[in-house]
Scaffold this active site. Structure first.
Site, PDB file in Angstrom:
ATOM      1  N   GLU A 186      35.754  48.848  82.526  1.00 28.20           N
ATOM      2  CA  GLU A 186      35.174  47.473  81.861  1.00 28.20           C
ATOM      3  C   GLU A 186      34.240  47.858  80.816  1.00 28.20           C
ATOM      4  O   GLU A 186      33.392  48.709  80.525  1.00 28.20           O
ATOM      5  CB  GLU A 186      33.907  46.958  83.054  1.00 28.20           C
ATOM      6  CG  GLU A 186      33.467  45.666  82.490  1.00 28.20           C
ATOM      7  CD  GLU A 186      32.422  45.290  83.626  1.00 28.20           C
ATOM      8  OE1 GLU A 186      32.019  45.606  84.656  1.00 28.20           O
ATOM      9  OE2 GLU A 186      32.075  43.945  83.544  1.00 28.20           O
ATOM     10  N   GLU A 192      29.130  50.875  78.137  1.00 27.94           N
ATOM     11  CA  GLU A 192      27.978  50.039  77.395  1.00 27.94           C
ATOM     12  C   GLU A 192      27.546  50.722  76.314  1.00 27.94           C
ATOM     13  O   GLU A 192      27.428  51.634  76.141  1.00 27.94           O
ATOM     14  CB  GLU A 192      27.339  49.699  78.680  1.00 27.94           C
ATOM     15  CG  GLU A 192      26.669  48.431  79.004  1.00 27.94           C
ATOM     16  CD  GLU A 192      26.409  47.449  78.119  1.00 27.94           C
ATOM     17  OE1 GLU A 192      25.692  47.682  76.852  1.00 27.94           O
ATOM     18  OE2 GLU A 192      26.844  46.362  78.263  1.00 27.94           O
ATOM     19  N   ASN A 198      30.521  52.590  71.862  1.00 24.07           N
ATOM     20  CA  ASN A 198      31.104  51.361  71.196  1.00 24.07           C
ATOM     21  C   ASN A 198      32.389  51.241  71.847  1.00 24.07           C
ATOM     22  O   ASN A 198      33.397  52.237  71.611  1.00 24.07           O
ATOM     23  CB  ASN A 198      31.068  51.687  69.808  1.00 24.07           C
ATOM     24  CG  ASN A 198      31.642  50.315  68.992  1.00 24.07           C
ATOM     25  OD1 ASN A 198      31.926  49.473  69.340  1.00 24.07           O
ATOM     26  ND2 ASN A 198      32.377  50.715  67.871  1.00 24.07           N
ATOM     27  N   ASP A 209      29.713  39.332  74.198  1.00 23.50           N
ATOM     28  CA  ASP A 209      28.586  38.552  73.425  1.00 23.50           C
ATOM     29  C   ASP A 209      29.201  37.505  72.607  1.00 23.50           C
ATOM     30  O   ASP A 209      30.210  37.766  71.896  1.00 23.50           O
ATOM     31  CB  ASP A 209      27.967  39.568  72.476  1.00 23.50           C
ATOM     32  CG  ASP A 209      26.776  40.418  73.213  1.00 23.50           C
ATOM     33  OD1 ASP A 209      26.417  40.113  74.335  1.00 23.50           O
ATOM     34  OD2 ASP A 209      26.761  41.619  72.846  1.00 23.50           O
ATOM     35  N   LYS A 231      26.964  31.544  66.635  1.00 22.58           N
ATOM     36  CA  LYS A 231      26.497  31.045  65.050  1.00 22.58           C
ATOM     37  C   LYS A 231      27.778  31.391  64.531  1.00 22.58           C
ATOM     38  O   LYS A 231      28.149  32.479  64.087  1.00 22.58           O
ATOM     39  CB  LYS A 231      25.463  31.512  64.483  1.00 22.58           C
ATOM     40  CG  LYS A 231      24.008  31.209  65.328  1.00 22.58           C
ATOM     41  CD  LYS A 231      22.690  31.664  64.447  1.00 22.58           C
ATOM     42  CE  LYS A 231      21.587  31.094  65.256  1.00 22.58           C
ATOM     43  NZ  LYS A 231      20.624  32.205  65.286  1.00 22.58           N
ATOM     44  N   ASP A 244      32.406  32.060  78.634  1.00 20.31           N
ATOM     45  CA  ASP A 244      31.787  30.642  79.036  1.00 20.31           C
ATOM     46  C   ASP A 244      31.657  29.920  77.715  1.00 20.31           C
ATOM     47  O   ASP A 244      31.173  28.862  77.591  1.00 20.31           O
ATOM     48  CB  ASP A 244      30.471  30.645  79.549  1.00 20.31           C
ATOM     49  CG  ASP A 244      29.531  31.365  79.006  1.00 20.31           C
ATOM     50  OD1 ASP A 244      29.738  32.409  78.131  1.00 20.31           O
ATOM     51  OD2 ASP A 244      28.149  31.003  79.393  1.00 20.31           O
ATOM     52  N   THR A 247      28.015  37.115  87.728  1.00 22.64           N
ATOM     53  CA  THR A 247      26.709  37.930  87.089  1.00 22.64           C
ATOM     54  C   THR A 247      26.045  36.763  86.508  1.00 22.64           C
ATOM     55  O   THR A 247      26.372  35.593  86.569  1.00 22.64           O
ATOM     56  CB  THR A 247      27.379  38.752  86.106  1.00 22.64           C
ATOM     57  OG1 THR A 247      28.051  37.888  84.835  1.00 22.64           O
ATOM     58  CG2 THR A 247      28.529  39.570  86.414  1.00 22.64           C
ATOM     59  N   PHE A 281      25.224  36.218  83.574  1.00 25.44           N
ATOM     60  CA  PHE A 281      25.680  35.255  82.267  1.00 25.44           C
ATOM     61  C   PHE A 281      26.854  34.216  82.878  1.00 25.44           C
ATOM     62  O   PHE A 281      26.674  33.207  82.428  1.00 25.44           O
ATOM     63  CB  PHE A 281      26.632  36.333  81.510  1.00 25.44           C
ATOM     64  CG  PHE A 281      25.641  37.259  80.647  1.00 25.44           C
ATOM     65  CD1 PHE A 281      25.302  36.874  79.352  1.00 25.44           C
ATOM     66  CD2 PHE A 281      25.154  38.555  81.246  1.00 25.44           C
ATOM     67  CE1 PHE A 281      24.185  37.441  78.710  1.00 25.44           C
ATOM     68  CE2 PHE A 281      24.452  39.256  80.442  1.00 25.44           C
ATOM     69  CZ  PHE A 281      23.784  38.685  79.305  1.00 25.44           C
ATOM     70  N   GLU A 282      27.443  34.598  83.813  1.00 23.29           N
ATOM     71  CA  GLU A 282      28.474  33.424  84.410  1.00 23.29           C
ATOM     72  C   GLU A 282      27.752  32.339  84.918  1.00 23.29           C
ATOM     73  O   GLU A 282      27.778  31.183  84.651  1.00 23.29           O
ATOM     74  CB  GLU A 282      29.405  34.004  85.422  1.00 23.29           C
ATOM     75  CG  GLU A 282      30.118  33.193  85.854  1.00 23.29           C
ATOM     76  CD  GLU A 282      31.612  33.562  86.574  1.00 23.29           C
ATOM     77  OE1 GLU A 282      31.632  34.697  86.744  1.00 23.29           O
ATOM     78  OE2 GLU A 282      32.461  32.649  87.013  1.00 23.29           O
TER      79      GLU A 282
END
Ligand SMILES: C[S@@+](CC[C@H](N)C(=O)[O-])C[C@H]1O[C@@H](n2cnc3c(N)ncnc32)[C@H](O)[C@@H]1O
Length: 221
Positions: free
Chosen positions: A50, A75, A102, A125, A129, A161, A197, A199-200
């Site tokens: 992941e 991560e 990374n 992420d 913008k 999303d 999670t 974020f979702e």
């Protein structure tokens, strides 16, 4: 990191975190730093990776419910990795390892080619913008390193999303000759191996559609 996270890092990192040789940047991987998964996990088993595992909710749940599979969380956010180790330890997820790096460099320099069964990228992420969209993870270059790391028939799973990022992901993957869609229709069904999670939940709460995509790596010729 909080004091508890500092303590978790000190106590648990030797067991969970893969120590990697760095290039110039703190989260880089020195080229030609391949690991041997059989040596790291102590067995031959399918490997699920992941990218951007955040607090580790999805991967800790998956690792503790599928002890026959090996898992790697990638991560750059150290506090998230500390949280992940605390939860993994509580859940007894001995099949989980973490790397603080990374992600594209992990795919390119740390994992052997054709070693990964599934690659998950959930809620990367969004960089929504306009002047920042070029920082997004899922690009043609990303598809290329993903294709290198995945086994023939391995699956890349994506979720976001952000509608325009979902469309970007689909465009990138449609143009990536090493992959074919593992779904029919516009979007893949929600991946049922993914736990909800923050974020979702947040995306859904503010009325954004959650988009899933899944692509199978074609056989190497
Ligand atoms: C929006 S969060 C989503 C976290 C998690 N997947 C979830 O659904 O809760 C994106 C995560 O990706 C991580 N990330 C961003 N760029 C990364 C990179 N190049 N390599 C590894 N992790 C990265 C961030 O630190 C962050 O934790």
């Amino acid at each position: 990191m909080s004091e508890a996270q500092e303590r978790a890092w000190g106590e648990l990192a030797p067991r969970y975190v893969i120590d990697v040789p760095r290039d110039a940047a703190a989260t880089s991987i020195l080229p030609d730093s391949q690991i041997d998964p059989a040596a790291v996990w102590g067995r031959d088993a399918p490997l699920i990776v992941e990218i951007g595992s955040g607090q580790g909710h999805a991967i800790v749940h998956a690792a503790s419910s599928r002890p026959d599979v090996d898992f790697l969380a990638i991560e750059v956010f150290r506090a998230g990795l500390a949280r992940t180790m605390l939860d993994a330890d509580r859940a007894g997820a001995g099949n989980l390892r973490l790397v603080e790096a990374n992600a594209p460099e992990v795919l390119e320099h740390l994992l052997p080619a054709a070693s990964v069964d599934e690659l998950w990228v959930f809620f990367p992420d969004p960089w929504h913008k306009k002047k920042h969209t070029k920082r997004r993870l899922v690009t043609g270059e990303f598809a290329a390193v993903a294709a290198t790391a995945l086994k023939d028939g391995g699956v890349l799973r994506l979720a976001t999303d952000w509608e325009d990022y979902a469309v970007q992901m689909r465009d990138v993957m449609t143009g990536a000759g090493d992959f074919e869609p593992a779904f029919t229709g516009e979007w893949a069904p929600r991946f049922d191996g993914r736990v909800l999670t923050a974020f979702e939940r947040k995306g859904a709460r503010v009325g954004r559609d959650i988009r899933d995509l899944a692509y199978r790596r074609r056989a190497r010729s």
